[in-house]
Design a protein around this motif. Structure first.
Motif, PDB file in Angstrom:
ATOM      1  N   LEU A  16      52.671 -63.401  -8.749  1.00  0.00           N
ATOM      2  CA  LEU A  16      50.885 -63.534  -8.103  1.00  0.00           C
ATOM      3  C   LEU A  16      51.144 -63.215  -6.878  1.00  0.00           C
ATOM      4  O   LEU A  16      52.775 -63.614  -6.454  1.00  0.00           O
ATOM      5  CB  LEU A  16      50.318 -64.449  -8.595  1.00  0.00           C
ATOM      6  N   ALA A  30      43.391 -68.612  -8.297  1.00  0.00           N
ATOM      7  CA  ALA A  30      43.289 -66.963  -9.476  1.00  0.00           C
ATOM      8  C   ALA A  30      43.818 -67.772 -10.677  1.00  0.00           C
ATOM      9  O   ALA A  30      43.538 -67.358 -11.928  1.00  0.00           O
ATOM     10  CB  ALA A  30      44.929 -65.835  -8.983  1.00  0.00           C
ATOM     11  N   GLN A  83      42.308 -58.883 -13.663  1.00  0.00           N
ATOM     12  CA  GLN A  83      41.210 -57.415 -12.123  1.00  0.00           C
ATOM     13  C   GLN A  83      40.465 -57.348 -11.732  1.00  0.00           C
ATOM     14  O   GLN A  83      39.713 -57.204 -10.712  1.00  0.00           O
ATOM     15  CB  GLN A  83      41.592 -55.361 -12.700  1.00  0.00           C
ATOM     16  N   GLU A  86      41.248 -60.365  -9.464  1.00  0.00           N
ATOM     17  CA  GLU A  86      41.108 -59.599  -7.753  1.00  0.00           C
ATOM     18  C   GLU A  86      40.140 -59.350  -7.101  1.00  0.00           C
ATOM     19  O   GLU A  86      40.122 -60.374  -6.138  1.00  0.00           O
ATOM     20  CB  GLU A  86      41.954 -58.494  -8.268  1.00  0.00           C
ATOM     21  N   LYS A  87      38.863 -58.828  -7.914  1.00  0.00           N
ATOM     22  CA  LYS A  87      37.639 -58.476  -7.350  1.00  0.00           C
ATOM     23  C   LYS A  87      37.019 -59.737  -7.007  1.00  0.00           C
ATOM     24  O   LYS A  87      36.975 -59.675  -5.220  1.00  0.00           O
ATOM     25  CB  LYS A  87      36.767 -57.711  -8.374  1.00  0.00           C
ATOM     26  N   ARG A  91      39.557 -59.153  -3.144  1.00  0.00           N
ATOM     27  CA  ARG A  91      40.275 -58.368  -3.000  1.00  0.00           C
ATOM     28  C   ARG A  91      40.069 -56.375  -2.428  1.00  0.00           C
ATOM     29  O   ARG A  91      39.032 -55.835  -3.522  1.00  0.00           O
ATOM     30  CB  ARG A  91      41.363 -57.502  -4.032  1.00  0.00           C
ATOM     31  N   ARG A 100      46.430 -58.179   0.978  1.00  0.00           N
ATOM     32  CA  ARG A 100      45.259 -58.245  -0.307  1.00  0.00           C
ATOM     33  C   ARG A 100      45.401 -59.794  -0.255  1.00  0.00           C
ATOM     34  O   ARG A 100      46.248 -60.974   0.040  1.00  0.00           O
ATOM     35  CB  ARG A 100      45.980 -57.683  -1.728  1.00  0.00           C
ATOM     36  N   VAL A 102      44.325 -61.412  -3.054  1.00  0.00           N
ATOM     37  CA  VAL A 102      45.552 -61.928  -4.238  1.00  0.00           C
ATOM     38  C   VAL A 102      45.600 -60.926  -5.082  1.00  0.00           C
ATOM     39  O   VAL A 102      44.626 -59.399  -5.314  1.00  0.00           O
ATOM     40  CB  VAL A 102      44.477 -63.286  -5.461  1.00  0.00           C
ATOM     41  N   ASP A 103      46.851 -60.766  -5.838  1.00  0.00           N
ATOM     42  CA  ASP A 103      46.876 -59.501  -6.023  1.00  0.00           C
ATOM     43  C   ASP A 103      47.975 -60.267  -7.475  1.00  0.00           C
ATOM     44  O   ASP A 103      49.316 -60.748  -7.118  1.00  0.00           O
ATOM     45  CB  ASP A 103      47.953 -58.559  -5.201  1.00  0.00           C
TER      46      ASP A 103
END
Ligand SMILES: Nc1ncnc2c1ncn2[C@@H]1O[C@H](COP(=O)(O)OP(=O)(O)OP(=O)(O)O)[C@@H](O)[C@H]1O
Ligand SMILES: Nc1nc2c(c(=O)[nH]1)N=C(CO)CN2
Length: 182
Positions: A16, A30, A83, A86-87, A91, A100, A102-103
């Protein structure tokens, strides 16, 4: 209370990273959202590290960490949940490797090798990234059956660029599901 499917559970390791907004809040959010997914339980998390941006350097410092999950999802299903989160956390992709909120990267899933257009396992760049390996070393133990311990240990030993990483906060995460069971 989340009924975690226990059948066919695999252990998965994720990385992360965050360098926009309240980085620690983004990372913890997250993890909470992952832990809420039926079929995913966050088992262990690493310490938090502040790291110099690698690749695209003209951006803020990152906070990086790693986590061990147990999951009944397939690799692709797990990636889809990552994903989605993340959205949800905002992100927005402007620059490749750019800043970003969060990745989430899927690093390792019991040593499975996958080479599909949207998912490669093990993560192809994990062994060259101290910002991934250092947090991972907090949560992978010699008893880990898939051999990840030696992959991480060897990669860390051979890595030149270990600078640019400093401990930011020790982790105090207990899996939310464990808390809700206590
Ligand atoms: N193991 C993996 N974990 C996460 N994404 C992956 C993986 N393998 C392939 N991908 C694909 O990589 C694409 C780009 O992901 P992303 O933009 O997050 O890359 P990045 O995190 O910025 O760079 P890097 O992949 O080098 O960490 C995703 O759409 C995803 O489909
Ligand atoms: N320090 C650091 N640098 C990065 C990171 C990251 O998480 N931490 N992620 C990148 C793209 O995935 C590119 N560069």
């Amino acid at each position: 209370m989340n009924s975690h499917a226990t059948s066919e559970c695999s252990e998965a390791y994720i990385a992360l990273g965050a360098n926009l907004g309240d980085r620690e809040v983004n990372l913890m959010e997250a993890l909470e959202r992952l832990d809420e997914v039926p079929g995913i339980r966050v088992e262990r998390v690493s310490n938090l590290y502040e790291t110099d941006p690698v690749g695209y350097v003209d951006q803020p410092m990152f906070l990086n960490m790693a986590a061990a999950l147990s999951t009944s999802l397939s690799p692709h299903e797990l990636l889809a949940e990552m994903q989605r989160i993340e959205k949800e956390l905002g992100r927005v992709r402007h620059i490749h490797w750019g800043p970003r909120t969060v990745d989430l990267d899927l690093l390792w899933m019991e040593g499975r090798r996958l080479d599909t257009p949207d998912l490669i396992l093990p993560h192809p760049r994990m062994q060259e990234r101290a910002f991934v390996l250092r947090p991972l070393a907090d949560i992978v133990f010699e008893s880990e059956p898939s051999g990840l311990y030696h992959v991480v240990k060897t990669a860390l030993e051979n890595l030149e660029g270990k600078e640019g990483i400093q401990l930011w906060k020790t982790s105090n995460w207990r899996s939310v599901s464990a808390l809700s069971e206590s």
